[in-house]
Enzyme design. Structure first.
Site, PDB file in Angstrom:
ATOM      1  N   SER A  76       0.589  -1.522   0.107  1.00 17.38           N
ATOM      2  CA  SER A  76      -0.012  -0.458   0.148  1.00 17.38           C
ATOM      3  C   SER A  76       0.861   1.369   0.082  1.00 17.38           C
ATOM      4  O   SER A  76       1.781   0.992   0.718  1.00 17.38           O
ATOM      5  CB  SER A  76      -0.326  -0.273   1.277  1.00 17.38           C
ATOM      6  OG  SER A  76      -1.061   0.898   1.237  1.00 17.38           O
ATOM      7  N   LYS A 106      -6.496 -18.680   2.687  1.00 15.52           N
ATOM      8  CA  LYS A 106      -7.804 -19.571   2.565  1.00 15.52           C
ATOM      9  C   LYS A 106      -7.313 -20.545   1.532  1.00 15.52           C
ATOM     10  O   LYS A 106      -7.402 -21.965   1.927  1.00 15.52           O
ATOM     11  CB  LYS A 106      -8.854 -19.279   1.936  1.00 15.52           C
ATOM     12  CG  LYS A 106      -9.936 -20.112   2.152  1.00 15.52           C
ATOM     13  CD  LYS A 106     -11.818 -18.733   1.762  1.00 15.52           C
ATOM     14  CE  LYS A 106     -12.568 -19.761   1.722  1.00 15.52           C
ATOM     15  NZ  LYS A 106     -13.312 -19.608   0.080  1.00 15.52           N
ATOM     16  N   TYR A 146      -7.407   6.276   1.882  1.00 17.35           N
ATOM     17  CA  TYR A 146      -6.314   5.475   3.171  1.00 17.35           C
ATOM     18  C   TYR A 146      -6.780   4.890   4.319  1.00 17.35           C
ATOM     19  O   TYR A 146      -6.982   3.711   4.133  1.00 17.35           O
ATOM     20  CB  TYR A 146      -4.901   6.016   3.563  1.00 17.35           C
ATOM     21  CG  TYR A 146      -3.543   5.698   4.117  1.00 17.35           C
ATOM     22  CD1 TYR A 146      -3.196   4.166   3.335  1.00 17.35           C
ATOM     23  CD2 TYR A 146      -3.595   5.460   5.656  1.00 17.35           C
ATOM     24  CE1 TYR A 146      -2.605   3.593   4.153  1.00 17.35           C
ATOM     25  CE2 TYR A 146      -2.646   4.915   6.102  1.00 17.35           C
ATOM     26  CZ  TYR A 146      -1.917   3.632   5.927  1.00 17.35           C
ATOM     27  OH  TYR A 146      -1.102   2.937   5.891  1.00 17.35           O
ATOM     28  N   LYS A 150      -8.441   1.126   4.741  1.00 16.74           N
ATOM     29  CA  LYS A 150      -7.608  -0.278   5.876  1.00 16.74           C
ATOM     30  C   LYS A 150      -8.486  -0.391   7.361  1.00 16.74           C
ATOM     31  O   LYS A 150      -8.509  -1.581   7.654  1.00 16.74           O
ATOM     32  CB  LYS A 150      -6.711   0.654   6.939  1.00 16.74           C
ATOM     33  CG  LYS A 150      -5.527   1.476   5.937  1.00 16.74           C
ATOM     34  CD  LYS A 150      -4.802   0.235   5.900  1.00 16.74           C
ATOM     35  CE  LYS A 150      -2.756   0.269   5.051  1.00 16.74           C
ATOM     36  NZ  LYS A 150      -2.259  -1.125   4.687  1.00 16.74           N
TER      37      LYS A 150
END
Ligand code: UDP
Length: 328
Positions: A76, A106, A146, A150
């Site tokens: 990021s 997963k 941002y 998040k």
């Protein structure tokens, strides 16, 4: 050998994490699209047979052949001026990028840790910030791209934990500094040191009474490593509670660098948090962790790193890949 995927591998924190996992005997797969990351941060790892690198954007479908035991999702943009330049990319990597990493975890039955942030607390009304505080974020302000990405990241990570039984960890990272920060990423420490080295005045935004608490990168990496190996799935603050005003911080940098430049005051950016200090009671209890490196020592090491850069690197203002990604 255990195998870990690190996204954002060529960035400031990602590259230090690559080093740490290699040192701990892991096979490391690094991934980065090099928007804000730089191969220079990891080129020393390329000869290592236990390191491989994919130049790939995690916001699009990702696939890594072979087994994965862990995923460390650190891709990021992380500085306010970066996410102002590439706001949509910032939203995508925190949301779609996290979704892709969770899906991969997963499929591989891997444990994942995601890089969250003190920005989930926004401009906090509670001080110091505990994990139980829900935050004070402006979703439509310039930092919203941002902060909300998040916050979504935390929500989707918990959902995968709850509904799919995925092993997840969430680290809330407070201001961190050290070698390999980009000198021109706009954050306060490289900004001040860069100005001192170039013989420019130091630009304090607002009256400098806003506070931050700066953690040296090695301390942060230790906290992240411990959290990944712990069995705690709720968010954990990792940062250094040693709080300082930005004006005093500028004075420290003047003293450190010996520059005879002045401090000049500029307009405070919109929604700039007024105070920030992590409450690390949880990290102390669960991880038996607390920062070891005092700011005076960390700043010295970081200053030496910046001084070792070439003149070209010191003068580089824009990152080379922004234009390419700004359109997406
Ligand atoms: N800041 C400053 N001068 C600069 C760059 C930043 O005074 O040249 C201030 C900024 O307004 C903020 C603090 O330093 O109050 C930390 O900014 P940074 O961008 O490093 O990170 P933030 O904690 O705001 O995400």
């Amino acid at each position: 050998m255990e195998r870990v995927l690190i996204t954002g591998a060529a960035g400031f924190l990602g590259s230090h994490l690559c080093d740490r996992f290699i040192k701990e005997g892991f096979e490391v797969v690094g991934m980065d699209n090099l928007i804000t990351g730089d191969l220079k941060n990891i080129e020393h790892l390329f000869p290592n047979e236990h390191f491989t690198f994919y130049n790939q954007d995690v916001s699009h479908f990702i696939h890594v052949p072979g087994k994965l035991d862990y995923i460390v999702h650190f891709a990021s943009p992380a500085s306010p001026i970066d996410y102002l330049k590439i706001p949509i990319q910032t939203l995508k990597v925190g949301s779609l990028g996290t979704h892709n990493c969770l899906g991969l975890a997963k499929e591989k039955k891997a444990r994942i840790i995601v890089a969250s942030t003190s920005e989930v607390y926004g401009d906090p009304l509670v001080h110091p910030q505990k994990e139980s505080y829900w935050g004070h974020v402006n979703p439509v302000g310039p930092r919203g791209v941002y902060d909300e990405a998040k916050r979504f990241q935390e929500a989707i990570t918990m959902a995968y934990h709850t509904y799919h039984g995925l092993e997840t960890r969430i680290v809330r990272i407070f201001n961190t500094y050290g070698p390999r920060m980009r000198l021109n990423d706009g954050r306060v420490l490289p900004a001040f040191i860069g100005q001192a080295i170039r013989g420019e005045d130091l630009t304090v935004f607002g009256d400098g009474s806003q506070t931050r608490s700066f953690c040296y990168v090695d301390d942060l990496v230790e906290g992240i490593y411990r959290l990944l190996l712990s069995d705690y799935a709720q968010p954990v603050n990792v940062g250094n509670p040693d709080e300082i005003t930005i004006l005093d911080f500028a004075k420290e940098i003047i003293q450190l660098t010996g520059t005879d430049q002045k401090i000049i005051f500029k307009e405070l950016p919109t929604d700039d948090p007024k105070q920030r200090q992590p409450d690390i009671t949880l990290a102390r209890e669960i991880l038996k962790w607390e920062p070891q490196v005092h700011r005076s020592e960390g700043l010295r090491i970081t200053y030496d790193y910046f001084k070792s850069l070439t003149q070209d690197e010191l003068n580089k203002v824009e990152h080379k890949n922004f234009d390419k990604y700004a359109k997406h």
